[in-house]
Scaffold this active site. Structure first.
Site, short mmCIF file in Angstrom:
data_model
loop_
_atom_site.label_atom_id
_atom_site.label_comp_id
_atom_site.label_asym_id
_atom_site.label_seq_id
_atom_site.Cartn_x
_atom_site.Cartn_y
_atom_site.Cartn_z
N GLU A 86 1.19 -1.49 0.30
CA GLU A 86 -0.07 0.19 0.01
C GLU A 86 1.04 0.86 0.38
OE1 GLU A 86 -3.54 0.32 0.20
OE2 GLU A 86 -2.54 1.83 -0.89
N GLY A 146 11.90 15.00 3.39
CA GLY A 146 11.87 13.47 3.29
C GLY A 146 11.00 13.06 2.34
N GLU A 179 13.51 11.02 -3.27
CA GLU A 179 13.59 9.85 -3.24
C GLU A 179 15.67 9.84 -2.91
OE1 GLU A 179 12.57 6.85 -3.92
OE2 GLU A 179 10.93 7.88 -3.66
N LYS A 195 4.83 4.08 -10.09
CA LYS A 195 3.82 3.39 -10.02
C LYS A 195 2.55 3.78 -10.16
CE LYS A 195 4.99 6.81 -6.43
NZ LYS A 195 5.71 8.44 -5.65
#
Ligand code: HSE
Length: 436
Positions: free
Chosen positions: A155, A212, A215, A230
């Site tokens: 998820e 944050g 990547e 994705k």
């Protein structure tokens, strides 16, 4: 602030499986978790497990014990302090750990792939936040999980805290999805929305990294590869197309992010990096590219690191899922929900909360009554009698008097409306909401 993750307690319950052995004493079932990665997501997961531990026990009858944490450098200072004995930089030590579930939050393909295959080959549960790994080998890992009786959950790999995988797999399992499009990369959306307000590309990227969102290698965000991975995963869920076989036509924000902003404005809109997949007559087609959208569209109004997933279906119309798409908190919260599901938890029993006897929250209300001339005075008098301040008069209608209240609780407002009704003034009241 330094926070401590408690050391694992001794195991008290069966090692695997959701069931409790007949005749065993009641008490939360212990599930042993090995965590690969203690960066933005892994660190936040440790914090969540510690902070939510008692609530998880109450709601799900489960106790998660982190038995090993794989990191690159065990000596590195961390925002969340981990009991030193748990940390290892040795992959073989990590793989040899006896555990029930493995969380992979290190990213990349090689080590992550080894961890994934090792975990699933032993019939354990793997929870991964790694979109690159899932896009490249998700179908193969899924087969391995099924063959060996393990579970594969991801998820957190798409749209951060927005539960889009579960919606596609479960809620829309038999719904005829036609297409999916939206914003799937928080970093680039953050950069675009900051740049629209005057920030430089470099400053916006630096902030996205500091918060944050980006990547470890931000090139993957900037060139559209993260969003491409994705959308391939979503196409897999929605259409069953193998993600590794799906070509995603890809263009990102680079090399001319400033021109994207300026060109979108010149075209009368705003720039967004949009991913899409469509199941058409020739098969499934997918792309990631900069688009210009109207500022007041759902895409145009998606701010900062938020993601938006728009699912078009034949029978159920259009669904929109939106929320924080990047960052430690939302992503770790998606990992935690996968952990709870993979542990075969009992359905949640929410902690009971008492209903409020009085709702004292204050709102502003647009109130009108029938009448003109004397109506204004009557509205003001009734408001004063009800203890309500009228903040502003609004433009009257042909046979209407209107005003805006100051901050007023709902019970007070209802008393006011009743008094106006009793006076035959036919009141109407709308709560004034700013934002969505
Ligand atoms: N770098 C990713 C993003 C993190 O910005 O969306 C969440 O997958």
């Amino acid at each position: 602030m330094i926070q401590t993750i408690p050391a694992p307690a001794p195991r008290t319950e069966p090692r695997t499986g959701p069931g409790r052995e007949p005749g065993r004493e009641a008490g939360p079932r212990t599930v042993r978790v090995a965590l690969a990665g203690c960066g933005t997501v892994g660190g936040e997961l440790l914090r969540l497990l510690r902070d939510r531990g008692p609530a998880i026990e109450r709601a799900h009858d489960l106790r998660f014990h982190v038995v090993r944490v794989l990191v690159r450098n065990p000596a590195r200072p961390r925002a969340v302090e981990v009991t030193p004995g748990l940390l290892t930089a040795d992959l073989d030590v990590f793989l040899a750990e006896d555990c029930d579930l493995v969380v992979e939050a290190i990213g990349g393909l090689e080590t992550a792939g080894r961890i994934a295959r090792h975990t699933l080959a032993r019939g354990r549960g793997l929870i991964s936040a790694n979109k690159a790994l899932l896009a490249a080998t998700g179908a193969e890992l899924d087969v391995l999980a099924r063959e060996r009786g393990g579970t594969l959950s991801y998820e957190a790999a798409v749209a951060g805290g927005v539960p889009v995988i579960r919606v596609l797999r479960e809620a829309l399992a038999q719904t005829d999805v036609r297409s999916i499009h939206g914003i799937l990369n928080g970093t680039t959306n953050f950069i675009l929305t900051r740049m629209e307000r005057g920030a430089s590309f470099a400053a916006a990227l630096e902030e996205a990294q500091a918060r944050g969102f980006a990547e470890a290698d931000p090139t993957l965000d900037l060139n559209g590869q993260d969003a491409a991975d994705k959308i391939a995963i979503l196409a897999w869920q929605a259409f069953g197309v193998l993600p590794a076989r799906l070509p995603v036509a890809r263009r990102g924000l680079v090399p001319h992010p400033d021109r994207l902003i300026a060109d979108a404005a010149a075209a009368g809109g705003t720039a967004r990096l949009v991913a899409e997949c469509v199941n058409g007559p020739e098969g499934v087609a997918a792309a990631v590219e900069p688009v210009v959208v109207s500022r007041d569209s759902a895409l145009g109004r998606t701010p900062a690191e938020e993601n938006l997933v728009i699912v078009e279906t034949g029978s159920s119309g259009t669904l929109r899922l939106a929320g924080p798409g990047a960052g430690g908190g939302p992503t770790a919260s998606a990992v935690l929900s996968d952990l709870i599901t993979a542990a075969g938890a009992a359905p949640a029993t929410r902690t009971r909360s008492a209903p409020a006897t009085v709702d004292r929250r204050a709102h502003r209300w647009a109130v009108s009554i029938a009448g003109n001339g004397t109506g204004k005075g009557r509205l003001a008098a009734a408001a004063a009698a009800a203890g309500i301040t009228l903040a502003d008069a609004l433009d009257p209608g042909p046979a209407t008097v209107r005003a805006l209240t100051g901050p007023t609780s709902r019970p007070l407002l209802h008393g006011f409306i009743r008094s106006l009704e009793q006076a035959g003034l036919e009141p109407v009241a709308l709560r004034v909401v700013s934002g969505d």
